[in-house]
Design a protein around this motif. Structure first.
Motif, mmCIF file in Angstrom:
data_model
loop_
_atom_site.group_PDB
_atom_site.id
_atom_site.type_symbol
_atom_site.label_atom_id
_atom_site.label_comp_id
_atom_site.label_asym_id
_atom_site.label_seq_id
_atom_site.Cartn_x
_atom_site.Cartn_y
_atom_site.Cartn_z
ATOM 1 N N ARG A 143 0.828 -1.194 -0.035
ATOM 2 C CA ARG A 143 0.017 0.208 0.048
ATOM 3 C C ARG A 143 0.646 1.194 -0.060
ATOM 4 N NH1 ARG A 143 -5.062 -0.515 4.254
ATOM 5 N NH2 ARG A 143 -5.635 -2.115 2.763
ATOM 6 N N TYR A 144 2.083 1.164 0.713
ATOM 7 C CA TYR A 144 2.972 2.348 0.796
ATOM 8 C C TYR A 144 3.336 2.719 -0.658
ATOM 9 C CZ TYR A 144 2.187 0.818 5.615
ATOM 10 O OH TYR A 144 1.525 0.628 6.816
ATOM 11 N N ASN B 191 1.869 9.516 -6.048
ATOM 12 C CA ASN B 191 2.393 10.806 -6.064
ATOM 13 C C ASN B 191 3.404 11.050 -7.177
ATOM 14 O OD1 ASN B 191 1.252 12.285 -3.697
ATOM 15 N ND2 ASN B 191 1.265 10.398 -3.181
ATOM 16 N N ILE C 51 -11.392 10.216 2.716
ATOM 17 C CA ILE C 51 -11.597 11.375 1.898
ATOM 18 C C ILE C 51 -12.212 10.660 0.370
ATOM 19 C CG2 ILE C 51 -10.369 13.217 0.555
ATOM 20 C CD1 ILE C 51 -8.489 13.357 3.038
ATOM 21 N N PHE D 286 -14.060 13.988 8.084
ATOM 22 C CA PHE D 286 -14.906 13.996 9.345
ATOM 23 C C PHE D 286 -14.731 15.209 10.013
ATOM 24 C CE2 PHE D 286 -15.903 9.174 9.413
ATOM 25 C CZ PHE D 286 -16.721 9.562 8.592
ATOM 26 N N ASP E 127 1.157 4.288 -2.900
ATOM 27 C CA ASP E 127 0.690 5.612 -2.525
ATOM 28 C C ASP E 127 1.949 6.656 -2.940
ATOM 29 O OD1 ASP E 127 -0.057 8.103 -1.152
ATOM 30 O OD2 ASP E 127 -1.269 6.998 0.029
ATOM 31 N N ASP E 128 3.253 6.057 -2.940
ATOM 32 C CA ASP E 128 4.328 6.667 -3.460
ATOM 33 C C ASP E 128 4.395 6.986 -4.732
ATOM 34 O OD1 ASP E 128 5.282 7.085 -0.782
ATOM 35 O OD2 ASP E 128 6.782 5.276 -1.116
ATOM 36 N N ASP F 186 -9.828 5.414 0.910
ATOM 37 C CA ASP F 186 -9.644 5.906 2.303
ATOM 38 C C ASP F 186 -10.730 6.950 2.392
ATOM 39 O OD1 ASP F 186 -9.379 8.534 1.157
ATOM 40 O OD2 ASP F 186 -7.038 8.248 1.155
#
Lengths: 287, 806
Positions: free
Chosen positions: B123-124, B131, B299, B725, B127-128, B297
């Motif tokens: 997952r990391y 980006n 958002i 939230f 995400d990198d 996630d």
């Protein structure tokens, strides 16, 4: 919602932490409770390459009396404040305020030092520290210095902290016994920052206000000290007209942003209401 | 010996059947953190996917450069619309007859739209990777205000539809128009308005919000290259529908597709439709040959997967001066966002909004709905409601209050005067529905007596005087809401999804020792089906609920069903369960007759078995019948004891309720306090009163959130400003009021056990109660209607506008 890559450091002394921050430069950030920094990192709005965790440092946590002052170590958590008898007795306004900061989980982890040092206008403690006349102990490559809270805040997330400096303690002159106090915070829900909040510490003499300080939270880029408003109430019995005048004076210096908490006009108006309510409640408590 | 035999009460209690407050069997695992959710699934070699999303609300995609992303350690692939085009999956059909981009194809149409899918070893790294993907955009003018979407010079949003003058639901009258849907008698309604003594007209908006379940949308797709089998574990409220959609769009044979919904952490409509994440995970798995997980996630959930509401309802009511309603006319401007991805039954572009006549005997009504495109996220799902029923209930319940105000009548009195009477059921509404049963007057009067309604009005009058004298800064409001829902979609004559009739199903198999398994086409996302389905079976066939295992969510083992949403589980699947149980009971009766050596007709049912009429000591328990089914059945009968039922409901069910909210508002801050909230629900036969109460508590909490602040708001450039939230109001226990619940029971005449469904009632009925309370509080200052949500600052603005704040 996953931070970018970073290196993690855990020094065991303030001196080592300062050394690390100096040698790693702009790409390093000290980490206290992490409740502001970590969410920013998860959103990649902050992308420090190095985190210098202050949790391994002994001696910068806890509350102690030092003569006529109360010294709070920077790594003292909001929960520690709530649990401290000394705080409840000598600085009850800190207790009252800590209770309206976020929620129990955040308070177990969030530190007072991080709260005041981060320069987030939404944090509750900075305005309180200005109201109480607190000063901050900053330790850096050039040694240790003290800055009064009222001079510390320069803009949103912009403070007097120099590169490599760490806020290690908060020194608060113990308020006079029998002082009145109140922190009035209007928020949308548990966990939210203030829509508007006012801190009041005052003393009464013969039914009139003898001394008074008023702080404002989240009503400008920085926490505010409403000096004019405080002046207005001194010598009065806090009648309705005086309260309204004080609120108006406080509103004069407010410049909140329009956000989900409401438009500017609303936030200023309720800022004035918080001032009035805090004054009334503080006066009722004064001995 | 006979003294030792259990009493009838003891035998009944042992079953824990219908009406029993049976403890939820699911909770043993849920409360210990032992649930098995999608994100708990970890398969060998599993990869992780994540989306590059658009920062713009409307922009042309000039280029997507993946070079740097592919150099990030762990990143294996970057999938774009161009990749998907090779397998013909760059667009996908929506349940509403539109098409939707899976990944940005040439342009983006809403902020956080999916642009590229990065696949990585964890997952990391994913995400990198996202980006590092470089996307060049050219910003285009946006359409955010729905009332400007059909301006002549409004930007063209859907270039793929240019030149198409009709869509799935008829003609399109503008390039940003999706459909127009009209119901009712226009001429008769117009005439009623011409003749009316009194009319009201108000734009009543129901703002855009989001179901925001605790668990976001997610899936794991795993393609077996050897067998050609595709397995998808996902947060699906309707796993069978997902399997069929995959079969239709991916050209895979349906038997090779296995869709599994494990434990699901709340749905509320958010998990009915198909999302780009599912398609991308499946394609990534097919390409890499490895399982691929996709997890939203918070958002992403709030900003990209289905929103709810965004209905702008111009409401007109005609009435006599005595307060008899004579006509209803509603026009809705429905903001669907960038794609029409409503999860309604296919033939219903505005869902069942034509329930908008509510609980009242309107002689005539006319409704028209215009669906339009804007630069907002697609969706329009039923957030804890049957399709668009919340919007309809809000529309009519606010409208009735506005009419009462104009007539100078009490809102409760106006409702009592216009209710459909108990003897009018089955009742044919002016907009085409047949209400199955109801007793509105009884429910309303019970509510009014319980809360001492007349006293509350007296107190309010005194408070208003005190406010006028300057003695208080608080104003008091009473919010009355009397809702009628339409749930249980639905009869095959008018309800289908992509051509599949909206029946539901159950298969029961009993084992020799008097235990069994029930597999059902519904899918619990927290409703407690494992508990309640077993209770229905317990009562029907006399085996303890504890002996019945309930299984849902696996398309390989569960019979085909249309899933759980729109309060359809009890009305449809619940009926299938009862019908399957009755088939078993019929066979059991034959076995018992054979074993007791009597004719079948000489047997009668008695709690947990059969007994011979007139010979009460001659009995055979269901437990013993189960054993006999496997060794001594009548000659010619097949052994075993199992049955399957597919239930096509003859009608919808119509739950109703009477709610009241008592609220105080401080005009100086706009801060409100819900002093009291009383909710009386009639959901017909009650299966598990404890679960019903829990459902009502949950739904009221959502209603409270929606009415008082929960909103997906966009700024004028199309940025979502309530995407977390922090700003999207999700109340905690501290903000949530105390709930008082009550009930009446008016069974559904056409449902096998008379049950109507309850999960959504509190959301449907709650919102108007809160909003009416706020509006009622301000009405004496000269206000007719204040739009939701009623958060603190808006209340203060209303007070200021009305001169109550300096």
């Amino acid at each position: 919602m996953i931070p970018g890559p970073f290196s993690y450091h855990r020094p065991s002394s303030v001196a080592d932490a300062v050394k690390l921050l100096v040698s790693l430069g702009d790409e390093a950030r000290p980490l206290a409770g992490g409740h502001s920094l970590i969410p920013m990192m998860k959103l990649r709005l902050a992308t420090p390459e190095h985190l210098v965790d202050l949790h391994g440092i002994a001696g910068i946590k806890g509350v102690r009396r030092d003569g006529s002052t109360i010294v709070i170590g920077a790594m003292t958590t909001q929960h520690d404040l709530l649990a401290s008898e000394m705080i409840s007795k000598s600085l009850p306004i800190l207790h009252e305020t800590a209770l309206v900061i976020a929620d129990p989980q955040v308070r177990y982890r969030g530190t007072v030092g991080g709260n005041v040092a981060n320069g987030d206008p939404g944090n509750d403690m900075p305005a309180l520290m200005m109201t109480l006349g607190a000063s901050y102990t900053l330790q850096g490559p050039g040694g240790t210095r003290s800055v009064v809270a009222r001079d510390f805040y320069q803009g949103a997330y912009f403070t007097s902290l120099e590169p490599g400096e760490i806020l290690t303690a908060i020194v608060i002159p113990a308020p006079a016994s029998g002082h009145g106090y109140a922190y009035e915070k209007l928020k949308r829900k548990v966990g939210d920052y203030a829509t508007a909040a006012a801190a009041v510490v005052l003393t009464m003499s013969g039914g009139k206000v003898a001394t008074c300080a008023i702080g404002l939270t989240n009503l400008s880029e920085t926490p505010l000290l409403a000096e004019e408003a405080a002046k207005i109430v001194i010598g009065t019995g806090l009648d309705e007209a005086t309260l309204k005048k004080a609120a108006a004076a406080a509103e004069e210096i407010m410049s909140p942003a329009a956000d989900g908490r409401g438009p500017i006009e609303y936030r200023k108006s309720v800022g004035g209401i918080m001032v009035m309510r805090a004054l009334k409640r503080a006066a009722a408590r004064a001995g | 010996m006979n003294d030792m035999a259990p009493t009838r009460e003891q035998r009944e209690a042992k079953l824990e059947g219908m009406g029993c407050k049976r403890k939820r069997v699911e909770d043993a695992r849920f409360t210990q953190g032992k649930g098995n959710y999608v994100d708990d699934l970890k398969l060998p070699g599993m990869l992780h996917g994540d989306f590059v999303r658009s920062p713009h609300a409307h922009a042309r995609v000039i280029s997507i450069n993946s070079e740097k992303a592919l150099k990030v350690p762990g990143v294996l692939a970057v999938i774009t619309a161009e990749t998907l085009k090779t397998v013909n999956l760059s667009w996908m059909p929506t349940l509403a007859g539109d098409v939707q981009m899976v990944l940005a194809d040439g342009k983006v149409l809403f902020q956080n739209q999916e642009v590229a899918f990065v696949v990585a070893t964890d997952r990391y790294a994913a995400d990198d990777g996202i980006n590092a993907v470089e996307v060049e955009y050219e910003a285009l003018p946006v359409v955010i205000d729905p009332f400007k979407a059909m301006d002549k010079d409004a930007p063209v949003l859907r270039e793929d539809l240019v030149g198409k003058t009709s869509g799935a639901h008829g003609p399109r009258k503008h390039h940003n128009h999706i459909f127009e849907w009209t119901v009712g008698d226009k001429d008769l309604t117009d005439a009623a308005f011409r003749k009316a003594d009194v009319t009201i007209k108000e734009l009543i908006s129901y703002h855009r919000t989001h179901p925001s379940p605790l668990e976001t949308c997610q899936c794991v797709a795993s393609f077996d290259k050897i067998n050609g089998d595709l397995t998808i574990w996902g947060t699906f409220q309707a796993p069978h529908v997902i399997r069929t959609v995959v079969a239709l769009i991916a050209s895979l044979p349906e038997q090779k597709i296995h869709v599994i919904s494990p434990d699901v952490g709340g749905g509320f409509g958010n998990k009915v439709g198909a999302y780009p994440g599912y398609i991308c995970a499946a394609v990534a798995s097919i390409v890499t040959g490895k399982p691929v997980k996709w997890v939203e996630d918070r958002i992403e959930n709030l900003t990209a997967t289905s929103f709810a509401r965004d209905y702008h309802m111009t409401t007109e009511i005609a009435a006599t001066k005595e307060g008899r309603v004579t006509g209803l006319r509603v026009h809705v401007l429905a903001d669907h966002g960038a794609f029409d991805a409503c999860a309604d039954p296919s033939k219903w572009p505005a869902g069942f909004f034509n329930i908008v006549t509510g609980s009242y005997d309107f002689p005539t009504a006319h409704l028209s709905v215009d669906g339009i495109y804007t630069n907002k996220a697609p969706g329009g799902v039923a957030y804890r409601c049957s399709f668009r029923v919340t919007e309809a209930a809000y529309c009519i319940e606010r409208g009735m209050d506005i009419l009462a105000q104009k007539l100078g009548m009490d809102p409760a009195e106006l409702r009592l005067k216009n209710f459909i009477k108990a003897e009018q059921f089955p009742y044919h509404s002016a907009l085409g529905w047949e209400y199955d049963s109801g007793d509105y007057h009884t429910a309303m009067k019970m509510m009014m007596e319980t809360v001492k309604y007349a006293d509350l009005r007296k107190e309010q009058a005194a408070k208003r005087e005190a406010f006028r004298r300057g003695e208080t800064r608080d104003i008091m409001g009473l919010g009355v809401s009397f809702f009628t829902e339409i749930v249980g979609a639905g009869p095959s004559k008018n309800c289908d999804i992509l051509g599949i009739a909206m029946f539901d199903s159950c298969e029961i198999r009993l084992h020799p020792t008097g235990a069994g398994i029930a597999r059902v086409g519904s899918k619990s996302t927290g409703q407690g089906h494992e508990t309640t389905w077993a209770q229905i079976i317990a009562t029907e066939i006399g085996l303890p609920a504890d002996n019945i295992k309930v299984e849902e969510g696996n398309t390989d083992t569960a019979p085909y069903g249309l899933g759980t949403y729109g309060s359809r589980s009890t009305p449809v699947a619940g009926a299938a369960i009862a019908m399957a149980a009755r088939k078993i009971k019929a066979k059991a009766q034959m076995i018992a007759a054979y074993r007791l050596e009597v004719h079948e007709d000489d047997l009668e049912w008695d709690i947990d078995g059969f007994r011979v009429k007139g010979l009460p000591e001659k009995t055979m328990s269901m437990k013993d019948i189960c054993w006999a089914a496997y060794n001594s059945v009548p000659p010619g009968m097949e052994p075993g004891l199992e049955a399957v039922s597919y239930y096509d409901p003859p009608n919808m069910t119509y739950p109703f309720g009477a709610y009241i909210c008592v609220m105080d508002i401080d005009v100086d801050t706009g801060v409100y306090k819900v002093r009291r909230f009383y909710a009386l629900d009639d959901c017909g036969t009650r299966i598990n009163p404890m679960i019903i109460e829990g459902q009502v508590h949950g739904g009221l909490t959502e209603a409270f959130a929606i009415a008082m602040g929960q909103e997906i708001r966009y700024d004028e450039t199309g940025n979502v400003v309530t995407g977390s939230f922090m700003d999207f109001f999700m109340p905690t226990a501290v903000e949530t009021p105390h709930w008082e619940t009550d009930f009446t029971v008016t069974p559904s005449p056409h449902h096998p056990i008379g049950a109507k469904g309850v999960g959504e009632s509190p959301n449907v009925g709650g919102v108007p109660a809160f909003s009416n309370a706020v509006n009622d509080a301000f009405s004496f200052l000269g206000s007719t209607h204040i739009q939701m949500p009623h958060d603190f600052w808006r209340n203060w603005q209303a007070a200021k506008r009305l001169g109550a704040v300096g």
